[in-house]
Design an enzyme around this catalytic site. Structure first.
Site, mmCIF file in Angstrom:
data_model
loop_
_atom_site.group_PDB
_atom_site.id
_atom_site.type_symbol
_atom_site.label_atom_id
_atom_site.label_comp_id
_atom_site.label_asym_id
_atom_site.label_seq_id
_atom_site.Cartn_x
_atom_site.Cartn_y
_atom_site.Cartn_z
ATOM 1 N N CYS A 131 37.785 27.526 37.655
ATOM 2 C CA CYS A 131 36.955 28.723 37.777
ATOM 3 C C CYS A 131 36.588 29.272 36.410
ATOM 4 O O CYS A 131 37.388 29.971 35.772
ATOM 5 C CB CYS A 131 37.695 29.776 38.601
ATOM 6 N N CYS A 134 36.551 33.066 36.099
ATOM 7 C CA CYS A 134 37.876 33.690 35.947
ATOM 8 C C CYS A 134 38.440 33.468 34.542
ATOM 9 O O CYS A 134 39.073 34.349 33.987
ATOM 10 C CB CYS A 134 38.889 33.096 36.932
ATOM 11 N N ASP A 135 38.251 32.278 33.994
ATOM 12 C CA ASP A 135 39.026 31.885 32.814
ATOM 13 C C ASP A 135 38.235 31.672 31.521
ATOM 14 O O ASP A 135 38.837 31.398 30.480
ATOM 15 C CB ASP A 135 39.811 30.594 33.127
#
Ligand code: NAP
Length: 315
Positions: A131, A134-135
């Site tokens: 992701c 997200c990261d």
């Protein structure tokens, strides 16, 4: 005893809840661990009708949740761990207890597919991610690679290119599967470097630094090379979240819930909508549509079960 239990909180689950609540079925919806589903880890959604300028995935899901709460859906932030669809009433269990219902709508969606290579599980969370939204933050000024050739891979690459110094986009074929508009956008980004006809053989790293590189194989020549990177993002499609339904619903060979043209599963009173039963389209709008159909069918099933007669019905 509930009329409808909905399992899942993506576009299919929330849309099913909106329709079921508006039909006075007082639905109970279990969100699962990732409330809002995959769209909460997406960036901008530009193809959901009604948002001409696009909308952020998490914002879209917050709006859907609000809409189903407005009509009286009871939302429970628990994960369903077990079901019994062989007997009526149907049973759904979570760590907190058991719930019974006359109908269930399965909308548990799908999750990122794993690459299945050496080092993947060892370095997941230590340089291996699925992701970018997200990261990406963790890779500012660092080097990353994305594996895959579909829309997800190209989107992940363009998100990462905003923060990383370089993004190697590794694809096993000589052309991408994604749509032409996205391809043109990615081609125009200087720090994305396509690596075609190549597969990841191994993810390299150590305890101290996490991922330090990958071993690649160029398929036409068989040549092995190493690429130094700090992070690897898998974007090779999805697998349906159906583990809990095995033995209770018929699944196809890829593990998707089998449904008929009316969103009926093989268990009486159990319907399914969204990515959990769709290996083809996998769009937010198609998930919402099949969630709506599942709720309408659940309502029809309940009416037949209770022999409800509506004005205008044929005797
Ligand atoms: P996808 O379209 O199925 O693409 C998966 C990619 O991963 C393919 O290029 C595939 O290669 C590759 N792949 C699969 N298994 C692999 C393996 N073991 N090793 C290496 N590569 C592997 O999946 P997706 O990109 O997640 O998209 C799924 C659906 O969501 C699609 O319908 C897509 O249009 C949609 N989507 C839409 C948007 C958007 O509209 N903005 C964004 C994301 C996703 P091959 O090409 O060789 O099969």
């Amino acid at each position: 005893m509930h009329s409808v239990i909905i399992i899942g909180s993506g576009p299919a689950g929330y849309t099913a809840a909106i329709y079921a609540a508006r039909a006075d079925l007082e639905p109970v919806l279990f969100t699962g661990l990732q409330m809002g589903g995959q769209l909460t880890i997406t960036d901008k959604v530009e193809n959901f009708p009604g948002f001409p300028e696009g909308i952020l995935g998490p914002e879209l899901m917050t709006l859907m949740k609000k809409q189903c709460e407005r009509f009286g859906t009871r939302i429970i932030t628990e994960q369903v761990t077990e079901v019994d669809f062989r007997n009526h009433p149907l049973t759904v269990k979570t760590a907190a207890g058991a719930y019974q219902a006359k109908t269930v709508i399965v909308a548990t969606g799908a999750s990122a597919r794993k690459l299945g290579v050496k080092g993947e599980s060892e370095f997941t969370g230590k340089g291996v991610s699925y992701c970018a939204t997200c990261d990406a933050f963790f890779y500012r000024g660092r080097r990353v690679a994305v594996v895959g050739g579909g829309d997800s891979a190209l989107e992940e690459a363009s998100i990462l290119a905003k923060v990383a110094t370089s993004v190697h986009l590794i694809h096993r074929r000589d052309r991408f599967r994604s749509g032409p508009a996205l391809q043109a956008r990615v081609e125009a980004i200087d720090n994305i470097h396509p690596v075609m006809e190549s597969v990841t053989e191994e993810i390299l790293g150590n305890d101290e630094k996490g991922v330090t590189g990958i071993r690649l194989k160029h398929l036409p020549t068989g040549k092995i090379s190493e690429l130094e990177i700090d992070g690897l993002f898998g974007a090779i499609g999805h697998e349906p979240n159906t583990a809990v339904f095995k033995g209770h619903l018929d699944l196809d060979r890829a593990g998707y819930v089998k449904t008929d043209e009316r969103q009926r599963t093989t268990a009486r009173g159990v319907f399914a909508g969204g990515d959990v039963q769709d290996s083809v389209y996998q769009q937010a709008v198609t998930a919402a549509a099949s969630g709506c159909m599942a709720a309408l069918e659940a309502d029809k099933f309940l009416a037949e079960m209770e022999d409800r007669v509506y004005p205008g019905d044929q005797p």
